[in-house]
Design a protein around this motif. Sequence first.
Motif, mmCIF file in Angstrom:
data_model
loop_
_atom_site.group_PDB
_atom_site.id
_atom_site.type_symbol
_atom_site.label_atom_id
_atom_site.label_comp_id
_atom_site.label_asym_id
_atom_site.label_seq_id
_atom_site.Cartn_x
_atom_site.Cartn_y
_atom_site.Cartn_z
ATOM 1 N N GLU A 189 39.276 -9.037 -16.103
ATOM 2 C CA GLU A 189 38.145 -8.682 -15.944
ATOM 3 C C GLU A 189 36.905 -9.954 -16.147
ATOM 4 O O GLU A 189 37.435 -10.274 -17.168
ATOM 5 C CB GLU A 189 37.673 -7.066 -16.148
ATOM 6 C CG GLU A 189 37.563 -6.482 -17.458
ATOM 7 C CD GLU A 189 38.116 -4.324 -17.559
ATOM 8 O OE1 GLU A 189 37.810 -4.992 -16.416
ATOM 9 O OE2 GLU A 189 37.669 -4.682 -18.476
ATOM 10 N N ASN A 217 39.476 -8.966 -11.491
ATOM 11 C CA ASN A 217 38.690 -8.001 -11.266
ATOM 12 C C ASN A 217 37.903 -6.812 -11.801
ATOM 13 O O ASN A 217 37.339 -8.180 -12.329
ATOM 14 C CB ASN A 217 40.430 -6.880 -10.728
ATOM 15 C CG ASN A 217 40.539 -5.547 -10.689
ATOM 16 O OD1 ASN A 217 39.400 -5.577 -9.413
ATOM 17 N ND2 ASN A 217 40.697 -4.282 -11.408
ATOM 18 N N ARG A 218 37.009 -6.273 -10.835
ATOM 19 C CA ARG A 218 35.805 -6.162 -10.863
ATOM 20 C C ARG A 218 34.382 -7.091 -11.031
ATOM 21 O O ARG A 218 34.293 -7.436 -12.687
ATOM 22 C CB ARG A 218 35.619 -4.820 -12.085
ATOM 23 C CG ARG A 218 36.751 -4.401 -12.106
ATOM 24 C CD ARG A 218 36.770 -2.738 -13.337
ATOM 25 N NE ARG A 218 37.788 -1.561 -13.161
ATOM 26 C CZ ARG A 218 39.066 -2.488 -13.656
ATOM 27 N NH1 ARG A 218 38.509 -2.959 -15.375
ATOM 28 N NH2 ARG A 218 39.407 -1.502 -13.549
ATOM 29 N N GLY A 220 31.780 -9.402 -10.935
ATOM 30 C CA GLY A 220 30.695 -8.386 -10.597
ATOM 31 C C GLY A 220 29.309 -10.085 -10.294
ATOM 32 O O GLY A 220 29.548 -11.002 -10.290
ATOM 33 N N LEU A 243 33.824 -5.345 -7.986
ATOM 34 C CA LEU A 243 33.073 -4.530 -8.850
ATOM 35 C C LEU A 243 32.854 -3.819 -7.769
ATOM 36 O O LEU A 243 31.360 -4.155 -7.161
ATOM 37 C CB LEU A 243 32.095 -4.556 -9.756
ATOM 38 C CG LEU A 243 31.342 -3.387 -10.507
ATOM 39 C CD1 LEU A 243 33.003 -3.410 -11.368
ATOM 40 C CD2 LEU A 243 31.095 -3.288 -11.732
ATOM 41 N N ASP A 244 33.420 -2.206 -7.170
ATOM 42 C CA ASP A 244 32.683 -1.881 -6.112
ATOM 43 C C ASP A 244 33.470 -0.526 -5.615
ATOM 44 O O ASP A 244 34.532 0.267 -6.246
ATOM 45 C CB ASP A 244 33.386 -2.496 -4.935
ATOM 46 C CG ASP A 244 33.800 -1.723 -3.178
ATOM 47 O OD1 ASP A 244 32.394 -2.008 -2.864
ATOM 48 O OD2 ASP A 244 34.292 -0.593 -3.096
ATOM 49 N N THR A 245 32.204 0.774 -5.982
ATOM 50 C CA THR A 245 32.702 2.106 -5.930
ATOM 51 C C THR A 245 33.486 2.752 -4.946
ATOM 52 O O THR A 245 34.406 3.134 -5.790
ATOM 53 C CB THR A 245 31.323 2.881 -5.260
ATOM 54 O OG1 THR A 245 31.085 2.480 -4.359
ATOM 55 C CG2 THR A 245 30.399 2.921 -7.008
ATOM 56 N N ALA A 248 37.091 2.164 -6.249
ATOM 57 C CA ALA A 248 37.395 2.291 -7.788
ATOM 58 C C ALA A 248 37.774 4.145 -7.788
ATOM 59 O O ALA A 248 38.334 4.591 -7.906
ATOM 60 C CB ALA A 248 36.341 1.979 -8.787
#
Length: 288
Positions: A189, A217-218, A220, A243-245, A248
Motif C-alpha cells: 500500500e 492496494n488502497r 490513493g 482505497l474504496d469504502t 473495504a
Amino acid sequence: MVISVASGKGGTGKTLVATSLALSLKDGHRVQLLDCDVEEPNGHVFLKPEITSSKAVSILVPKVDEDKCTYCGKCAEVCAYNAIAVLGNHVLTFPQLCHGCGACSYLCPEKAISEESRETGVIEGGHSDGVDFVQGKLTVGEAMAPPIIRKVKEYADNGGTVIIDVPPGISCPVVEAVKGSDFCLLVTEPTPFGLNDLALAVETVRELGIPCGVVLNRAGVDNSKMEKYCEKEGIPILLTIPLDTEIARLYSRGIPLVKGLPQWRSSFLELFDRIKVLTDERNRSTER
Ligand code: SF4
Ligand code: SF4
C-alpha cells in the motif's frame, strides 16, 4: 505455474488478491489455493470451502535417556536452534524450538537420544466453488511454521495453476512459502511503512531468484513514492486497487472482491496474463 502472493507486512490485502485471483481463474483453469499463512490462515474466510480432509502434522523431537548419557555436551553443540542444552548433569530439551533436524540424535556418541513425534499443526483440504483448497494451521503456542508450510506445499497440483498465500513479513516462513514459485506478487500500500516493507520483501524474493511484480492496494491520491521506487527497481506495478469504502466493506464481511464487484474479474485475468508474459520472457532469457 505457481504464483505466490506475499507482502512485507500484514494487513495489505494479500489474501484479497490471492482469493480473487483464484476465483477469477477457476472457469478457464484448474486452480488451487494453498494457504501457507499457517499462523493465521484466512483464505477460508473468503472462499468458505467445504473441508473434506484433515491430517495432523508432526515433527520428531529428541528424547534423552539419561541412563546412557555422559553429559558430553555434543548434542547442545550441534543444535543450531538452541533446542537442547546440557547443564552439569542434566540435559534440557526445548521442543518448541526444535526444528526436528535429527542432528543431535545422529551425533550423540552414546546413542542416548531417541526421537518422539510431536504434533505441531494440521493440514486441511477441500473445495470451494471450483477452487481446490489446502490450508495449514499451526497449533496455537507452537513456533515452527516451516514444517507445516512444507507439508501444505506437498499438496501442490503440478498440472494446474497454484496460488500460494504467503505469511506476512520476510522471515523463514516466507522464504519456505515463496521458494520454488514461478512468480511472486508483492501486495503493498502507498504508505511509508508499505514502501519500507516492500523494499525488504523485494530483496528477499530477489535473493531467491524469483521474478516479482507489485499489486498496489488502497491506492490513493499520492502513489508517487511507490511508483518511483518500482520504476527505479524495474519492478512492474501489475494491478492497482483503489482505497474504496465498498471494497473495504466487502473485505470486512469476508466477501471476495470479484464476487462482490464482478467487474474486477477482468482486471485479475489481465493480471494473470501479465504474469504469464513476464514468466515466459524470463524462461526464454534463462534458456539462452
Ligand atoms: S550428546 Fe548424547 S551423551 Fe552427550 S550430552 Fe547429549 S545426550 Fe548426553
Ligand atoms: S532435532 Fe535438531 S533442532 Fe531439534 S534439538 Fe536436535 S539438533 Fe536441535
